[in-house]
Design an enzyme around this catalytic site. Structure first.
Site: not given
Length: 304
Positions: A173, A66, A80, A38
């Site tokens: 997300r 992550y 997000d 992203d």
């Protein structure tokens, strides 16, 4: 110039922006990334250059890691912090309750891809439809959360910091959103850092500034990871010049064209890294049995 560079993607650049940047720096058109990150996210983004673009399909299927921050009590249309706020709810949970809910997401789970994603439906990317205010039904996808580690829970700020190991295709997300939904207060992802993608780690990633500087100095190849280093889990074989000609033409390479000391080590069904006499990585090949009961190397993927 063929290889993979482990770029540290900065916030504000899309994955495509990074690809365009590498093309400009190297003057090479054949460049591709190995999995979208992203725009607001930062972290590991392996970029394939030249013949290395052939390995992109192998890299996109590998597990990812992550670090993410979950903001409880607020949902957004993008799931997000860049999106429009949709809901605000009270947050009043114990640490034990939060831990219980988060750990329940470990293992195989179903995820509904977010509307703000690059997934295509009937030739249209979902985010293009979302920007027009169009929402369509998305089928859930099966993904795997190998591990979640809770690093911090801040009850005052309503934030949770987690490390996640997951399969390809996992939307972090959406994981944050689903955790908020399970708690009943809603949530969104307020921060995302990709720390690992396959063999590529955050510690060994290079900034776009460093890559640009190395390219200007003509030292960019020092930052490249060779194609064959991605396949070190496969045993290597060397073929002679006759076998090389057969391989580059896509033909099966008979056992007798493998170096003599390696001929009797091959096993039917196994995949090998294949090199020529000069040590150049040619391809991945699997061992098959021919009609005359002899063994041969059958091309799996070429890199010449």
């Amino acid at each position: 110039m063929d290889g993979i560079v482990n770029i540290l993607k900065p916030s504000g650049m899309t994955s495509h922006d990074v690809v365009s940047f590498v093309r400009r720096c190297t003057n090479i058109k054949k460049v591709g990334h190995t999995g979208t990150l992203d725009p607001q996210a930062v972290g590991v983004l392996p970029i394939c250059i030249g013949k290395a673009t052939k390995v992109a399909e192998f890299l996109t299927t590998q597990n990812k890691q992550y670090r993410a921050e979950i903001k409880l009590g607020i949902t957004t249309d993008t799931q997000d912090s860049t999106g429009e706020i949709l809901t605000r709810e009270e947050v009043d949970f114990s640490v034990d309750k939060i831990r219980q809910v988060i750990y329940s997401f470990q293992g195989d789970i179903n995820q509904v891809p977010p509307m703000y994603s690059a997934i295509k439906v009937k030739g249209k990317k979902l985010y293009e439809l979302a920007r027009k205010g169009i929402e369509i039904k998305r089928e859930p996808r099966r993904v795997k959360i190998h591990e979640i580690k809770i690093l911090d829970i801040d009850l005052n700020e309503h934030t949770i910091l987690i490390d996640v190991k997951c399969s390809k295709g996992t939307y972090i997300r959406t994981l944050c959103y689903d955790i908020g939904k399970a708690l009943g207060c809603g949530a969104h992802m307020s921060f995302l850092l990709r720390t690992k993608s396959g063999i590529f780690t955050l510690e060994k990633a290079v900034t776009v500034e460093k890559f640009e500087q190395f390219c200007k100095e003509g030292c960019n190849e020092q930052l490249l990871i060779t194609i064959d280093s991605l396949f070190l889990n496969y045993q290597s074989l060397t073929i002679n010049s006759v076998g090389e000609k057969m391989a580059v033409n896509g033909n099966d390479v008979e056992q007798r064209y493998i170096y003599e000391q390696e001929q009797n080590t091959i096993e039917q069904g196994k995949v090998y890294r294949v090199y020529n006499e000069q040590g150049k990585f040619l391809c991945l090949s699997s061992v098959v049995q021919k009609k005359n009961n002899t063994l041969a190397l059958k091309l799996v993927k070429s890199f010449y």
